[in-house]
Design a protein around this motif. Sequence first.
Motif, PDB file in Angstrom:
ATOM      1  N   PRO A 165     -34.215 108.698  56.520  1.00  0.00           N
ATOM      2  CA  PRO A 165     -35.136 107.561  56.488  1.00  0.00           C
ATOM      3  C   PRO A 165     -34.507 106.331  55.822  1.00  0.00           C
ATOM      4  CG  PRO A 165     -36.210 109.574  55.717  1.00  0.00           C
ATOM      5  CD  PRO A 165     -34.756 109.873  55.812  1.00  0.00           C
ATOM      6  N   ALA A 166     -34.879 105.179  56.301  1.00  0.00           N
ATOM      7  CA  ALA A 166     -34.404 103.918  55.718  1.00  0.00           C
ATOM      8  C   ALA A 166     -35.385 103.502  54.627  1.00  0.00           C
ATOM      9  CB  ALA A 166     -34.293 102.848  56.791  1.00  0.00           C
ATOM     10  N   ARG A 167     -35.285 104.162  53.473  1.00  0.00           N
ATOM     11  CA  ARG A 167     -36.227 103.934  52.373  1.00  0.00           C
ATOM     12  C   ARG A 167     -35.519 103.173  51.258  1.00  0.00           C
ATOM     13  NH1 ARG A 167     -37.852 108.981  51.483  1.00  0.00           N
ATOM     14  NH2 ARG A 167     -39.747 108.776  52.713  1.00  0.00           N
ATOM     15  N   GLY A 168     -35.655 101.845  51.235  1.00  0.00           N
ATOM     16  CA  GLY A 168     -34.994 101.037  50.217  1.00  0.00           C
ATOM     17  C   GLY A 168     -33.485 100.991  50.424  1.00  0.00           C
ATOM     18  N   LYS A 169     -32.789 100.423  49.453  1.00  0.00           N
ATOM     19  CA  LYS A 169     -31.327 100.357  49.510  1.00  0.00           C
ATOM     20  C   LYS A 169     -30.758 101.751  49.254  1.00  0.00           C
ATOM     21  CE  LYS A 169     -27.193  98.277  47.536  1.00  0.00           C
ATOM     22  NZ  LYS A 169     -26.607  97.541  46.395  1.00  0.00           N
ATOM     23  N   ARG A 170     -29.926 102.241  50.185  1.00  0.00           N
ATOM     24  CA  ARG A 170     -29.471 103.628  50.121  1.00  0.00           C
ATOM     25  C   ARG A 170     -28.016 103.744  49.664  1.00  0.00           C
ATOM     26  NH1 ARG A 170     -30.898 105.053  56.181  1.00  0.00           N
ATOM     27  NH2 ARG A 170     -30.062 102.942  56.289  1.00  0.00           N
ATOM     28  N   LEU A 171     -27.772 104.810  48.927  1.00  0.00           N
ATOM     29  CA  LEU A 171     -26.431 105.247  48.570  1.00  0.00           C
ATOM     30  C   LEU A 171     -26.283 106.662  49.107  1.00  0.00           C
ATOM     31  CD1 LEU A 171     -23.716 105.117  46.978  1.00  0.00           C
ATOM     32  CD2 LEU A 171     -24.984 105.997  44.996  1.00  0.00           C
TER      33      LEU A 171
ATOM     34  N   SER B   8     -25.956  96.660  56.196  1.00  0.00           N
ATOM     35  CA  SER B   8     -24.935  95.925  55.453  1.00  0.00           C
ATOM     36  C   SER B   8     -25.325  95.861  53.974  1.00  0.00           C
ATOM     37  CB  SER B   8     -24.796  94.513  56.016  1.00  0.00           C
ATOM     38  OG  SER B   8     -23.832  93.783  55.297  1.00  0.00           O
ATOM     39  N   GLY B   9     -24.378  96.206  53.097  1.00  0.00           N
ATOM     40  CA  GLY B   9     -24.634  96.204  51.657  1.00  0.00           C
ATOM     41  C   GLY B   9     -24.992  97.564  51.109  1.00  0.00           C
ATOM     42  N   GLU B  10     -25.423  98.488  51.974  1.00  0.00           N
ATOM     43  CA  GLU B  10     -25.665  99.859  51.510  1.00  0.00           C
ATOM     44  C   GLU B  10     -24.317 100.562  51.355  1.00  0.00           C
ATOM     45  OE1 GLU B  10     -30.101 101.028  52.913  1.00  0.00           O
ATOM     46  OE2 GLU B  10     -28.564 101.265  54.458  1.00  0.00           O
ATOM     47  N   GLN B  11     -24.329 101.712  50.679  1.00  0.00           N
ATOM     48  CA  GLN B  11     -23.047 102.252  50.230  1.00  0.00           C
ATOM     49  C   GLN B  11     -22.872 103.742  50.490  1.00  0.00           C
ATOM     50  OE1 GLN B  11     -23.791 100.572  46.305  1.00  0.00           O
ATOM     51  NE2 GLN B  11     -21.915  99.380  46.452  1.00  0.00           N
ATOM     52  N   LEU B  12     -21.598 104.145  50.467  1.00  0.00           N
ATOM     53  CA  LEU B  12     -21.170 105.533  50.620  1.00  0.00           C
ATOM     54  C   LEU B  12     -20.338 105.884  49.394  1.00  0.00           C
ATOM     55  CD1 LEU B  12     -20.722 108.114  52.432  1.00  0.00           C
ATOM     56  CD2 LEU B  12     -18.671 106.951  53.300  1.00  0.00           C
TER      57      LEU B  12
ATOM     58  N   SER C  83     -11.379 100.983  58.580  1.00  0.00           N
ATOM     59  CA  SER C  83     -11.457 101.181  60.027  1.00  0.00           C
ATOM     60  C   SER C  83     -12.870 101.518  60.482  1.00  0.00           C
ATOM     61  CB  SER C  83     -10.502 102.306  60.440  1.00  0.00           C
ATOM     62  OG  SER C  83     -10.568 102.556  61.825  1.00  0.00           O
ATOM     63  N   ALA C  84     -13.642 102.165  59.603  1.00  0.00           N
ATOM     64  CA  ALA C  84     -15.008 102.564  59.954  1.00  0.00           C
ATOM     65  C   ALA C  84     -16.036 101.484  59.652  1.00  0.00           C
ATOM     66  CB  ALA C  84     -15.375 103.849  59.205  1.00  0.00           C
ATOM     67  N   GLY C  85     -15.624 100.379  59.033  1.00  0.00           N
ATOM     68  CA  GLY C  85     -16.561  99.295  58.761  1.00  0.00           C
ATOM     69  C   GLY C  85     -17.044  99.231  57.331  1.00  0.00           C
ATOM     70  N   PHE C  86     -16.297  99.862  56.418  1.00  0.00           N
ATOM     71  CA  PHE C  86     -16.620  99.818  54.994  1.00  0.00           C
ATOM     72  C   PHE C  86     -15.583  98.998  54.240  1.00  0.00           C
ATOM     73  CE2 PHE C  86     -18.673 103.819  56.262  1.00  0.00           C
ATOM     74  CZ  PHE C  86     -19.899 103.739  55.604  1.00  0.00           C
ATOM     75  N   GLU C  87     -15.960  98.573  53.048  1.00  0.00           N
ATOM     76  CA  GLU C  87     -15.017  97.980  52.105  1.00  0.00           C
ATOM     77  C   GLU C  87     -14.975  98.866  50.865  1.00  0.00           C
ATOM     78  OE1 GLU C  87     -14.420  93.954  49.359  1.00  0.00           O
ATOM     79  OE2 GLU C  87     -15.941  94.005  50.941  1.00  0.00           O
ATOM     80  N   LEU C  88     -13.782  99.275  50.445  1.00  0.00           N
ATOM     81  CA  LEU C  88     -13.644 100.086  49.236  1.00  0.00           C
ATOM     82  C   LEU C  88     -13.957  99.211  48.032  1.00  0.00           C
ATOM     83  CD1 LEU C  88     -12.878 102.755  47.881  1.00  0.00           C
ATOM     84  CD2 LEU C  88     -10.489 102.004  47.911  1.00  0.00           C
ATOM     85  N   SER C  89     -15.059  99.529  47.348  1.00  0.00           N
ATOM     86  CA  SER C  89     -15.528  98.694  46.248  1.00  0.00           C
ATOM     87  C   SER C  89     -15.023  99.180  44.889  1.00  0.00           C
ATOM     88  CB  SER C  89     -17.061  98.668  46.239  1.00  0.00           C
ATOM     89  OG  SER C  89     -17.576  98.250  47.474  1.00  0.00           O
TER      90      SER C  89
ATOM     91  N   VAL D 284     -13.292 109.608  43.122  1.00  0.00           N
ATOM     92  CA  VAL D 284     -14.590 109.286  43.710  1.00  0.00           C
ATOM     93  C   VAL D 284     -14.539 107.817  44.115  1.00  0.00           C
ATOM     94  CG1 VAL D 284     -17.052 109.010  43.271  1.00  0.00           C
ATOM     95  CG2 VAL D 284     -15.850 111.042  42.428  1.00  0.00           C
ATOM     96  N   ALA D 285     -14.758 107.566  45.400  1.00  0.00           N
ATOM     97  CA  ALA D 285     -14.670 106.217  45.946  1.00  0.00           C
ATOM     98  C   ALA D 285     -16.045 105.700  46.301  1.00  0.00           C
ATOM     99  CB  ALA D 285     -13.769 106.217  47.186  1.00  0.00           C
ATOM    100  N   LEU D 286     -16.326 104.460  45.953  1.00  0.00           N
ATOM    101  CA  LEU D 286     -17.559 103.788  46.340  1.00  0.00           C
ATOM    102  C   LEU D 286     -17.216 102.758  47.400  1.00  0.00           C
ATOM    103  CD1 LEU D 286     -20.639 103.441  45.799  1.00  0.00           C
ATOM    104  CD2 LEU D 286     -19.992 101.597  44.202  1.00  0.00           C
ATOM    105  N   ALA D 287     -17.811 102.910  48.584  1.00  0.00           N
ATOM    106  CA  ALA D 287     -17.534 102.011  49.701  1.00  0.00           C
ATOM    107  C   ALA D 287     -18.818 101.308  50.125  1.00  0.00           C
ATOM    108  CB  ALA D 287     -16.956 102.788  50.875  1.00  0.00           C
ATOM    109  N   THR D 288     -18.706 100.039  50.456  1.00  0.00           N
ATOM    110  CA  THR D 288     -19.858  99.232  50.835  1.00  0.00           C
ATOM    111  C   THR D 288     -19.792  98.893  52.315  1.00  0.00           C
ATOM    112  OG1 THR D 288     -19.916  98.257  48.609  1.00  0.00           O
ATOM    113  CG2 THR D 288     -21.144  97.111  50.350  1.00  0.00           C
TER     114      THR D 288
END
Length: 323
Positions: free
Chosen positions: A151-157, A186-190, A299-305, A317-321
């Motif tokens: 579900p798209a519930r708020g800003k997701r990580l 856009s702006g949500e994170q992995l 390549s997948a459309g993320f930026e390593l933050s 542990v990598a945080l990608a946006t």
Amino acid sequence: MTAAVLDVYLTEADAESELRSDARTGLTAVPKVLPPKWFYDAAGSEIYERITALPEYYPFKAEREILRARAGDIAAASGAEALVELGSGSSEKTRWLLDALSAKGTLDSYLPLDVSEAALKEATSSLVLDYPRLMVHGIVGDFTQHLSRIPARGKRLIAFLGGTIGNLLPPDRAVFLRSARAVLRSGEQLLVGVGLVIDPAVMVPAYDDAQGVTAEFNKNVLRVLNRELRADFDVDAFDHVAVWNAEREWIEMRLRAQRRMTVHVAELGLDVPFAQGEELRTETSAKFRAAGVRAELTSAGFELSEWWTDSTDRFAVALATAR
């Protein structure tokens, strides 16, 4: 306090069908191969818990060290309102993230996704007691198939921990990362945990411990096939093998036939010949370098933050946006 919500997109019948397909495809392939997800029946999950406590098995401890030390930084960099966890299992390590995000005041929901309905029910029942203000929404599904059900519930990580991404072969990893990007705004994170390339003398024993617990775990896949597909594998006739593939930079776990034999898989009507010394690959566990992780994410459309490592640089542990 409210009860946890549970959505089921993967049933026992679905799992049975997948096992049949994977077994037929893998046991007739050259070389033979089985996906590592079939380690994890109830017995396999219990054996894995024992593995995490072994002195040789550094990945679990290294990632736990990072999460314990950096949960506050992750919460500050994320500001997530919804924490999604893929392959959540018991959600043990996730509690540092839940605590940090709750303390920051942004988090209002936790969405664990796992293939095991029983494990999710147990974990979510505990979590609603410990986090009574948190909406807990479990999803029974496979992260390779059901990301779009989140579900798209708020800003997701989305948290994908444990180095599990390394079990995906490079083409499958690219598909997964693109799929994750497709479901995120856009702006949500992995947030992803990755084992790093280090000395093979340290890496290999993590998958071939002195007590033989990993060997027992590896052979458990044969017990699963015997029980679920009425196969007649002689489990003791296979040796556990773990090797470092320097060219591909991954650990391979295999089962090596001690003798020539033919295994009958009754539910598939399949006879599977093994030559003496023939190997069945059961897992690859890729290890990474920072530049490679950045390139795959980009390549997948993320930026390593952000990029955090343990004190001995064995795990990251990598945080990608999402761009």
